[in-house]
Design a protein around this motif. Structure first.
Motif, PDB file in Angstrom:
ATOM      1  N   ARG A 274     -10.930  -7.066 -51.031  1.00  0.00           N
ATOM      2  CA  ARG A 274     -11.352  -8.469 -51.180  1.00  0.00           C
ATOM      3  C   ARG A 274     -10.976  -8.892 -52.600  1.00  0.00           C
ATOM      4  N   ILE A 275      -9.995  -9.765 -52.707  1.00  0.00           N
ATOM      5  CA  ILE A 275      -9.327 -10.004 -53.979  1.00  0.00           C
ATOM      6  C   ILE A 275      -9.472 -11.470 -54.391  1.00  0.00           C
ATOM      7  N   PHE A 276      -9.983 -11.690 -55.591  1.00  0.00           N
ATOM      8  CA  PHE A 276     -10.083 -13.037 -56.161  1.00  0.00           C
ATOM      9  C   PHE A 276      -8.939 -13.224 -57.152  1.00  0.00           C
ATOM     10  N   ILE A 277      -8.195 -14.323 -56.994  1.00  0.00           N
ATOM     11  CA  ILE A 277      -7.097 -14.629 -57.908  1.00  0.00           C
ATOM     12  C   ILE A 277      -7.534 -15.764 -58.822  1.00  0.00           C
ATOM     13  N   GLY A 278      -7.622 -15.474 -60.112  1.00  0.00           N
ATOM     14  CA  GLY A 278      -8.005 -16.500 -61.068  1.00  0.00           C
ATOM     15  C   GLY A 278      -6.932 -17.568 -61.201  1.00  0.00           C
ATOM     16  N   ASN A 279      -7.346 -18.817 -61.311  1.00  0.00           N
ATOM     17  CA  ASN A 279      -6.389 -19.896 -61.510  1.00  0.00           C
ATOM     18  C   ASN A 279      -5.695 -19.761 -62.858  1.00  0.00           C
ATOM     19  N   MET A 280      -4.561 -20.424 -62.991  1.00  0.00           N
ATOM     20  CA  MET A 280      -3.827 -20.375 -64.245  1.00  0.00           C
ATOM     21  C   MET A 280      -4.404 -21.362 -65.259  1.00  0.00           C
ATOM     22  N   LEU A 281      -4.767 -22.547 -64.792  1.00  0.00           N
ATOM     23  CA  LEU A 281      -5.263 -23.612 -65.663  1.00  0.00           C
ATOM     24  C   LEU A 281      -6.657 -24.040 -65.242  1.00  0.00           C
ATOM     25  N   GLN A 282      -7.409 -24.581 -66.167  1.00  0.00           N
ATOM     26  CA  GLN A 282      -8.609 -25.325 -65.815  1.00  0.00           C
ATOM     27  C   GLN A 282      -8.185 -26.599 -65.081  1.00  0.00           C
ATOM     28  N   HIS A 315     -11.609  -6.660 -56.140  1.00  0.00           N
ATOM     29  CA  HIS A 315     -10.634  -6.782 -57.214  1.00  0.00           C
ATOM     30  C   HIS A 315     -10.564  -8.229 -57.701  1.00  0.00           C
ATOM     31  N   VAL A 316     -10.208  -8.398 -58.958  1.00  0.00           N
ATOM     32  CA  VAL A 316      -9.933  -9.725 -59.503  1.00  0.00           C
ATOM     33  C   VAL A 316      -8.598  -9.660 -60.235  1.00  0.00           C
ATOM     34  N   LEU A 317      -7.705 -10.598 -59.914  1.00  0.00           N
ATOM     35  CA  LEU A 317      -6.424 -10.724 -60.596  1.00  0.00           C
ATOM     36  C   LEU A 317      -6.526 -11.839 -61.620  1.00  0.00           C
ATOM     37  N   LEU A 335      -6.937 -21.331 -68.222  1.00  0.00           N
ATOM     38  CA  LEU A 335      -8.239 -20.785 -67.852  1.00  0.00           C
ATOM     39  C   LEU A 335      -8.430 -19.444 -68.542  1.00  0.00           C
ATOM     40  N   GLY A 336      -9.435 -19.354 -69.407  1.00  0.00           N
ATOM     41  CA  GLY A 336      -9.700 -18.096 -70.093  1.00  0.00           C
ATOM     42  C   GLY A 336     -10.291 -17.063 -69.156  1.00  0.00           C
ATOM     43  N   ASN A 337     -10.201 -15.809 -69.553  1.00  0.00           N
ATOM     44  CA  ASN A 337     -10.790 -14.737 -68.755  1.00  0.00           C
ATOM     45  C   ASN A 337     -12.260 -14.508 -69.080  1.00  0.00           C
ATOM     46  N   GLY A 338     -12.692 -14.875 -70.301  1.00  0.00           N
ATOM     47  CA  GLY A 338     -14.077 -14.666 -70.673  1.00  0.00           C
ATOM     48  C   GLY A 338     -14.421 -13.179 -70.728  1.00  0.00           C
ATOM     49  N   PRO A 339     -15.712 -12.847 -70.633  1.00  0.00           N
ATOM     50  CA  PRO A 339     -16.137 -11.434 -70.689  1.00  0.00           C
ATOM     51  C   PRO A 339     -15.869 -10.722 -69.371  1.00  0.00           C
ATOM     52  N   LEU A 340     -14.593 -10.683 -68.991  1.00  0.00           N
ATOM     53  CA  LEU A 340     -14.223 -10.208 -67.658  1.00  0.00           C
ATOM     54  C   LEU A 340     -14.503  -8.715 -67.482  1.00  0.00           C
ATOM     55  N   GLU A 341     -14.313  -7.940 -68.533  1.00  0.00           N
ATOM     56  CA  GLU A 341     -14.564  -6.499 -68.427  1.00  0.00           C
ATOM     57  C   GLU A 341     -16.033  -6.229 -68.120  1.00  0.00           C
ATOM     58  N   GLU A 342     -16.915  -6.903 -68.835  1.00  0.00           N
ATOM     59  CA  GLU A 342     -18.357  -6.694 -68.634  1.00  0.00           C
ATOM     60  C   GLU A 342     -18.801  -7.210 -67.262  1.00  0.00           C
ATOM     61  N   VAL A 343     -18.362  -8.420 -66.898  1.00  0.00           N
ATOM     62  CA  VAL A 343     -18.776  -9.006 -65.624  1.00  0.00           C
ATOM     63  C   VAL A 343     -18.187  -8.208 -64.457  1.00  0.00           C
ATOM     64  N   GLY A 344     -16.909  -7.810 -64.571  1.00  0.00           N
ATOM     65  CA  GLY A 344     -16.295  -7.028 -63.505  1.00  0.00           C
ATOM     66  C   GLY A 344     -17.019  -5.718 -63.268  1.00  0.00           C
ATOM     67  N   GLU A 350     -12.764  -4.284 -59.647  1.00  0.00           N
ATOM     68  CA  GLU A 350     -11.687  -3.733 -60.457  1.00  0.00           C
ATOM     69  C   GLU A 350     -10.852  -4.870 -61.039  1.00  0.00           C
ATOM     70  N   ARG A 351     -10.634  -4.837 -62.346  1.00  0.00           N
ATOM     71  CA  ARG A 351      -9.835  -5.878 -62.999  1.00  0.00           C
ATOM     72  C   ARG A 351      -8.348  -5.516 -62.936  1.00  0.00           C
ATOM     73  N   VAL A 352      -7.538  -6.527 -62.580  1.00  0.00           N
ATOM     74  CA  VAL A 352      -6.087  -6.353 -62.593  1.00  0.00           C
ATOM     75  C   VAL A 352      -5.521  -7.464 -63.477  1.00  0.00           C
ATOM     76  N   ILE A 353      -5.153  -7.107 -64.697  1.00  0.00           N
ATOM     77  CA  ILE A 353      -4.629  -8.073 -65.657  1.00  0.00           C
ATOM     78  C   ILE A 353      -3.108  -7.931 -65.694  1.00  0.00           C
ATOM     79  N   GLY A 354      -2.393  -9.038 -65.513  1.00  0.00           N
ATOM     80  CA  GLY A 354      -0.934  -8.957 -65.482  1.00  0.00           C
ATOM     81  C   GLY A 354      -0.287 -10.236 -65.939  1.00  0.00           C
ATOM     82  N   GLU A 355       1.031 -10.230 -65.924  1.00  0.00           N
ATOM     83  CA  GLU A 355       1.819 -11.424 -66.262  1.00  0.00           C
ATOM     84  C   GLU A 355       2.083 -12.183 -64.964  1.00  0.00           C
ATOM     85  N   PHE A 356       1.174 -13.075 -64.621  1.00  0.00           N
ATOM     86  CA  PHE A 356       1.254 -13.762 -63.338  1.00  0.00           C
ATOM     87  C   PHE A 356       1.733 -15.212 -63.451  1.00  0.00           C
ATOM     88  N   GLU A 357       2.120 -15.650 -64.641  1.00  0.00           N
ATOM     89  CA  GLU A 357       2.581 -17.032 -64.803  1.00  0.00           C
ATOM     90  C   GLU A 357       4.065 -17.130 -64.465  1.00  0.00           C
TER      91      GLU A 357
END
Length: 380
Positions: A274-282, A315-317, A335-344, A350-357
């Motif tokens: 179950r994967i959430f994809i964070g938006n690029m922009l606010q 997972h969160v991308l 869109l910032g990631n914020g305290p993603l490590e702590e919240v995740g 599981e956090r998946v941080i990448g070059e998605f732009e």
């Protein structure tokens, strides 16, 4: 996953934001199902809804056209379903519609008789239902055909979609999360102001956008609960990955959690990622939020259905953010990631941080990079 079966990805989103991801996934050896909102209340869908009181078909038609494009379908039927009426005078738009409904448009004249007859039947069913004063300007022919099919098949949207897919020779599946008509979205801002209608929520003015959204609600006719589409529940049962976003968070992604039966069906599938994809922009809905906060909001809504210990995502991308300051594209900041490590960690994701732009389109996702990552996360 059964031997020889293609993995099944179910993608919850709205329209344009996930288009590149949708297209890229179609190049992968997967089966793809799009789940779209049924509460669109703007544009061509609004006029049809207001006139006929039927389920909004705009997001459905748009997702079907994305499937057609990604599958290389470019025949005359797809061209007709992707056409729009003139935005000029009402008389000109009415004349243009008549060219289609009477079979005089060149695309229809050269079409195989069976296809042509089906399209004309649905357009004439639509015309008979809407009356003489309907404003066709800038309307989508595909919306008119799909609505006509909906009416012709006893208001069964799933049958209408099946027929539409066959007409366009589309393989991928698209379903609204509910088959009920008359569904409306509303939001409550942080100052208690209520905003009614999806089109108003997604286009908050600057003052309302700065205040921010506190909560959302879905309601059916006369305030009734909104039941899940049975086709969606079947899709979730066989899914190997269930993906949320990218898309408008409060109007296209999160409201699916409020459709009765959706959250329990997802929770029952213990196999799927179950994967959430964070938006690029606010955007106007999410100004001032970050990915971590959006995950907390989604989790709160999820737990109303599944209990205090339930987690919506495995997972969160999120996009890599190298800059220590806020950067904007046009009127909106990244869109910032914020305290993603702590919240995740707290929410069991599981956090998946990448070059998605997309390197060619600032502020948009690189559909291929996202699709590659989704493919790599599929269960073995």
């Amino acid at each position: 996953m059964a031997e020889g079966r293609l993995p099944h990805i179910v993608l919850f989103s709205g329209g344009t934001a996930c288009r590149t991801t949708n297209l890229a996934l179609l190049s992968k050896p997967v089966r793809l199902t799009r789940i779209v909102p049924a509460w669109d209340s703007g544009g061509s869908s609004k006029i049809i809804r207001d006139t006929l009181g039927v389920l909004a078909v705009g997001d459905i038609r748009q997702a079907l056209m994305t499937m057609a494009h990604g599958e290389g379908r470019a025949g005359d039927v797809v061209k007709v379903c992707n056409a729009r009426m003139t935005s000029g005078t009402e008389d000109d738009a009415r004349t243009e519609f008549a060219l289609y409904a009477e079979g005089c448009h060149p695309l229809l004249e050269r079409m195989e008789p069976g296809l042509r007859g089906a399209i004309l039947n649905y357009l004439r069913t639509f015309r008979a239902a809407i009356g003489a004063d309907f404003d066709f300007r800038n309307g989508s022919i595909g919306n008119f055909i799909l609505t006509g099919a909906h009416l012709a098949h006893n208001s069964d949207i799933n049958t209408a979609i099946f027929v539409f897919r066959k007409l366009c020779d589309i393989t991928g599946h698209v379903w609204p999360s509910t088959a009920a008509d008359g569904v409306d979205l509303s939001a409550v801002l942080n100052d208690g102001t209520r905003v009614e209608g999806q089109h108003r929520v997604t286009a908050l003015d600057d003052a309302a956008s700065d205040i921010g959204i506190r909560d959302i609600a879905l309601s059916g006719r006369n305030g009734a609960a909104v039941p899940a589409n049975e086709a969606v529940l079947e899709s979730l049962e066989s899914a190997d990955a269930i993906v949320f976003g990218p898309g408008s968070f409060f109007t296209s992604v999160l409201p699916h959690f409020l459709v009765e039966g959706i959250v329990p069906a997802i929770a029952r599938n213990g196999h799927a990622r179950r994967i959430f994809i964070g938006n690029m922009l606010q955007c106007r809905e999410t100004r001032g939020l970050d990915v971590a906060r959006m995950l907390e909001i989604a989790t709160t809504l999820w737990r109303r259905q599944e209990g205090a210990d339930a987690r919506p995502f495995t997972h969160v991308l999120a996009n890599h953010q190298p800059l220590p300051f806020e950067k904007t594209v046009g009127p909106f900041a990244y869109l910032g990631n914020g305290p993603l490590e702590e919240v995740g960690a707290r929410l069991g994701m599981e956090r998946v941080i990448g070059e998605f732009e997309d390197p060619w389109q600032r502020g948009q996702h690189d559909g291929r990079a996202v699709a590659d990552m989704l493919n790599s996360l599929l269960p073995s």
